[in-house]
Design a protein around this motif. Structure first.
Motif, PDB file in Angstrom:
ATOM      1  N   ASN A 151       0.852  -1.194   0.000  1.00 45.28           N
ATOM      2  CA  ASN A 151       0.000   0.000   0.000  1.00 45.28           C
ATOM      3  C   ASN A 151       0.892   1.251   0.000  1.00 45.28           C
ATOM      4  O   ASN A 151       1.657   1.458   0.945  1.00 45.28           O
ATOM      5  CB  ASN A 151      -0.873  -0.048   1.268  1.00 45.28           C
ATOM      6  CG  ASN A 151      -1.837   1.109   1.340  1.00 45.28           C
ATOM      7  OD1 ASN A 151      -1.608   2.162   0.753  1.00 45.28           O
ATOM      8  ND2 ASN A 151      -2.925   0.915   2.066  1.00 45.28           N
ATOM      9  N   PRO A 152       0.816   2.072  -1.070  1.00 41.99           N
ATOM     10  CA  PRO A 152       1.723   3.226  -1.151  1.00 41.99           C
ATOM     11  C   PRO A 152       1.357   4.351  -0.176  1.00 41.99           C
ATOM     12  O   PRO A 152       2.117   5.304  -0.022  1.00 41.99           O
ATOM     13  CB  PRO A 152       1.562   3.701  -2.600  1.00 41.99           C
ATOM     14  CG  PRO A 152       0.196   3.247  -2.991  1.00 41.99           C
ATOM     15  CD  PRO A 152      -0.085   1.993  -2.230  1.00 41.99           C
ATOM     16  N   SER A 186      -7.662   0.600  -4.681  1.00 40.38           N
ATOM     17  CA  SER A 186      -7.222   1.723  -3.865  1.00 40.38           C
ATOM     18  C   SER A 186      -6.109   1.297  -2.902  1.00 40.38           C
ATOM     19  O   SER A 186      -5.106   1.991  -2.742  1.00 40.38           O
ATOM     20  CB  SER A 186      -8.435   2.261  -3.097  1.00 40.38           C
ATOM     21  OG  SER A 186      -8.112   3.438  -2.449  1.00 40.38           O
ATOM     22  N   LEU A 187      -6.272   0.142  -2.288  1.00 41.65           N
ATOM     23  CA  LEU A 187      -5.269  -0.323  -1.324  1.00 41.65           C
ATOM     24  C   LEU A 187      -3.951  -0.656  -2.009  1.00 41.65           C
ATOM     25  O   LEU A 187      -2.876  -0.392  -1.482  1.00 41.65           O
ATOM     26  CB  LEU A 187      -5.767  -1.580  -0.599  1.00 41.65           C
ATOM     27  CG  LEU A 187      -6.894  -1.370   0.395  1.00 41.65           C
ATOM     28  CD1 LEU A 187      -7.406  -2.707   0.916  1.00 41.65           C
ATOM     29  CD2 LEU A 187      -6.419  -0.496   1.563  1.00 41.65           C
ATOM     30  N   MET A 202      -5.160   4.676  -5.552  1.00 42.41           N
ATOM     31  CA  MET A 202      -6.166   5.534  -6.194  1.00 42.41           C
ATOM     32  C   MET A 202      -7.208   5.946  -5.148  1.00 42.41           C
ATOM     33  O   MET A 202      -7.707   5.094  -4.403  1.00 42.41           O
ATOM     34  CB  MET A 202      -6.865   4.764  -7.320  1.00 42.41           C
ATOM     35  CG  MET A 202      -7.789   5.637  -8.145  1.00 42.41           C
ATOM     36  SD  MET A 202      -8.796   4.685  -9.318  1.00 42.41           S
ATOM     37  CE  MET A 202      -7.566   3.968 -10.362  1.00 42.41           C
ATOM     38  N   PRO A 203      -7.535   7.239  -5.076  1.00 39.89           N
ATOM     39  CA  PRO A 203      -8.560   7.650  -4.113  1.00 39.89           C
ATOM     40  C   PRO A 203      -9.857   6.879  -4.369  1.00 39.89           C
ATOM     41  O   PRO A 203     -10.243   6.678  -5.522  1.00 39.89           O
ATOM     42  CB  PRO A 203      -8.752   9.145  -4.394  1.00 39.89           C
ATOM     43  CG  PRO A 203      -7.485   9.566  -5.037  1.00 39.89           C
ATOM     44  CD  PRO A 203      -6.979   8.379  -5.811  1.00 39.89           C
ATOM     45  N   ILE A 204     -10.503   6.515  -3.298  1.00 37.75           N
ATOM     46  CA  ILE A 204     -11.734   5.736  -3.419  1.00 37.75           C
ATOM     47  C   ILE A 204     -12.786   6.521  -4.214  1.00 37.75           C
ATOM     48  O   ILE A 204     -13.607   5.940  -4.928  1.00 37.75           O
ATOM     49  CB  ILE A 204     -12.252   5.324  -2.016  1.00 37.75           C
ATOM     50  CG1 ILE A 204     -13.250   4.190  -2.119  1.00 37.75           C
ATOM     51  CG2 ILE A 204     -12.797   6.497  -1.223  1.00 37.75           C
ATOM     52  CD1 ILE A 204     -12.666   2.857  -2.440  1.00 37.75           C
ATOM     53  N   PRO A 226      -6.203   7.878   0.512  1.00 41.98           N
ATOM     54  CA  PRO A 226      -7.111   7.427  -0.548  1.00 41.98           C
ATOM     55  C   PRO A 226      -8.451   6.920  -0.012  1.00 41.98           C
ATOM     56  O   PRO A 226      -9.443   6.946  -0.722  1.00 41.98           O
ATOM     57  CB  PRO A 226      -6.345   6.281  -1.215  1.00 41.98           C
ATOM     58  CG  PRO A 226      -4.923   6.483  -0.849  1.00 41.98           C
ATOM     59  CD  PRO A 226      -4.895   7.196   0.468  1.00 41.98           C
ATOM     60  N   LEU A 227      -8.473   6.473   1.242  1.00 45.03           N
ATOM     61  CA  LEU A 227      -9.724   5.949   1.788  1.00 45.03           C
ATOM     62  C   LEU A 227     -10.593   7.022   2.430  1.00 45.03           C
ATOM     63  O   LEU A 227     -11.653   6.738   2.973  1.00 45.03           O
ATOM     64  CB  LEU A 227      -9.445   4.823   2.789  1.00 45.03           C
ATOM     65  CG  LEU A 227      -8.767   3.584   2.200  1.00 45.03           C
ATOM     66  CD1 LEU A 227      -8.765   2.443   3.202  1.00 45.03           C
ATOM     67  CD2 LEU A 227      -9.439   3.132   0.911  1.00 45.03           C
TER      68      LEU A 227
END
Ligand code: ADP
Length: 500
Positions: free
Chosen positions: A41-42, A106-107, A111-113, A333-334
């Motif tokens: 996960n970045p 996303s994880l 990428m933003p959710i 992102p979450l």
């Protein structure tokens, strides 16, 4: 956890059941392969999953399973109507599982959710569009003597290998495999090692929707191991790839060294956004231009990263862009409010930072961003705009894959066109003007498959699904989308009957 972060998505993430096993012949299987690799996960550096890297035995098994399914005909011999009915069920399944699929993307790649969810909806739209179109294709009965019946047919390649990137993991996998399946092929998919999980779930969902065993196999693994074996395989008839130009070049060599398999390559881009006179609302255009290269943190093949502006608008537009870049909402992102997530990996962060440094040290002026986003941590990089960088500089010529762009003035539309086409890539282009006469002239001459006028080339739910595009120059070749995108997964065949 940051208290401003809404708990919903974190909770959902912590409840996810992650299955990293390969999907071969209708089921999840444990494989040994070359060993294992981690997806990271970045945002926080946590290990999302440990996956197997499929080796020769698994690649052979997957290709054999696909070949067998193709020959048995449980899918390849069904009518387009029957195949489209199954694909429509798959579209429903994507929508019904959109939260899980979006979370996995996303994880794994940050990428933003808020973007990942609509992406899954767009993917479901692609499947529905393909399902409709496959029923509208027609073949040809040729004019001939009454004693002859001559048919021009399109037949599937057979076994299609698909190698996909990490920037839109589920979306690109769907955009590749669904047209191939619709035309009756069997597919072996190797997703990117950075983000494989949504593709593995796609295989589960496709199987549950009615795609028979063997028709879709998904084998996780490293590019230089699993990807290489798939590309070199003597029983893969066609290879469809999206990724970097360097890997595209290697795949051409593998095709040449093995069985001359047909290739569809969508490689890198360095797309221009050309800003002409007669814009209308300059604020709105500045906003859209920024969006055109920072969405998905700039990790977009068609990102408009060479911004060419008519001299009289150069300074006012740049000022407005800087204000919007500084206001971008980076974050977790979450968090549903986040616009800009981290870059997908530490390697990617390093590349973006070093390309900006190269521009800076050659005398360019960084007018926005230009540094890691220390406040955010993880692999975040601040959205960046660089001015006074020569168009011949690698910063303006190479694909960077980050939220960074260069801006240059021009003195005439002809000069703008010359600059736009003075680049090895030819993936996409955007024109900003209300002068549609000029836009029409330039759209036809600028290199690139999709050319958008007064809009960013970003698919949204409800977008036009019939569009066909084909890259130019070192951006690759082979049609995607629309009728041409279906035919790309077939060969021409002529059958003649002597009836007398
Ligand atoms: P990026 O540099 O953006 O990761 P790549 O072109 O390296 O893009 O990766 C795109 C896809 O190609 C990934 O699935 C990756 O595993 C695969 N890949 C990379 N190198 C090779 C190779 N030598 N042979 C086959 N597939 C490869």
């Amino acid at each position: 956890m940051n208290p401003t972060v809404q708990p919903h998505w974190h909770q959902r993430a912590s409840q996810l059941h992650i299955d990293p096993r390969a999907f071969i012949h209708g089921e999840r299987v444990d494989v040994h392969g070359w060993g294992r690799f981690n997806s990271i996960n970045p945002q926080d550096g946590a290990i999302v999953a440990s996956l197997p890297s499929c080796g020769q035995a698994e690649v052979d098994r997957a290709v054999e399973s696909s070949r067998k399914a193709f020959q048995q005909g449980s899918w390849s011999q069904r009518s387009p109507y029957e195949r489209s009915r199954v694909l429509l069920k798959l579209a429903d399944a994507l929508e019904n599982n959109q939260e899980e699929l979006a979370l996995l993307d996303s994880l794994e790649m940050g990428m933003p959710i808020s973007s990942a969810l609509p992406d899954i909806q767009v993917a479901a739209g692609i499947v529905r569009g393909v399902a409709e179109r496959v029923n509208q294709l027609s073949e040809q009965l040729l004019p001939s003597a009454p004693s002859t019946l001559a048919l021009n047919l399109r037949v599937p390649h057979g076994v299609v290998g698909a190698i996909t990137p990490w920037n839109f993991p589920l979306y690109v996998a769907v955009a590749k495999i669904v047209p191939a399946l619709a035309m009756g092929n069997s597919v072996v998919l190797k997703p990117s090692e950075l983000a494989s999980l949504s593709s593995l779930r796609l295989a589960d969902l496709a199987h549950a929707a009615g795609i028979p065993a063997g028709v879709l196999n998904v084998i996780p693994g490293l590019g230089t191991e699993t990807g290489r074996l798939l590309a070199l395989h003597m029983d893969v008839d066609c290879l469809s790839f999206t990724g970097s130009t360097n890997t595209g070049r290697v795949l051409m060599q593998y095709a040449a060294q093995s069985n001359l398999k047909a290739l569809l390559l969508e490689c890198g881009g360095k797309s221009p956004q050309i800003v002409l006179d007669d814009l209308g609302d300059l604020d709105a255009v500045a906003e859209a231009i920024v969006h055109g290269y920072v969405w998905n943190s700039g990790q977009v093949c068609v990102a408009g990263t060479r911004i060419l502006v008519t001299r009289k608008l150069y300074t006012p537009l740049m000022e407005r862009m800087v204000a919007r870049l500084d206001a971008q909402r980076s974050g977790d992102p979450l968090d549903a409010a986040t616009q800009l997530g981290p870059l997908a990996s530490a390697v990617q962060l390093e590349r973006v930072a070093s390309m900006v440094e190269a521009a800076r040290s050659s005398g360019a002026k960084v007018v926005a961003g230009g540094a890691r986003d220390e406040a955010m941590g993880g692999c975040h990089y601040r959205p960046t705009l660089v001015a006074e960088v020569p168009h011949s500089h690698p910063f303006m010529q190479e694909e960077i894959f980050g939220p960074v762009a260069g801006i240059l003035p021009f003195d005439s539309p002809e000069q703008a066109l010359h600059l736009a086409n003075d680049c090895q890539f030819g993936l996409a282009a955007t024109l900003w003007t209300r002068d549609f006469y000029l836009a029409n002239q330039m759209a036809r001459r600028v290199h690139g498959g999709p050319v958008t006028v007064n809009a960013v080339a970003r698919p949204a739910p409800g977008f036009v699904t019939g569009a066909s595009v084909e890259p130019a120059r070192v951006s690759g070749f082979g049609s995607e989308g629309g009728m041409a995108g279906l035919l790309a997964y077939t060969r021409a065949k002529n059958v003649q009957f002597r009836l007398a």
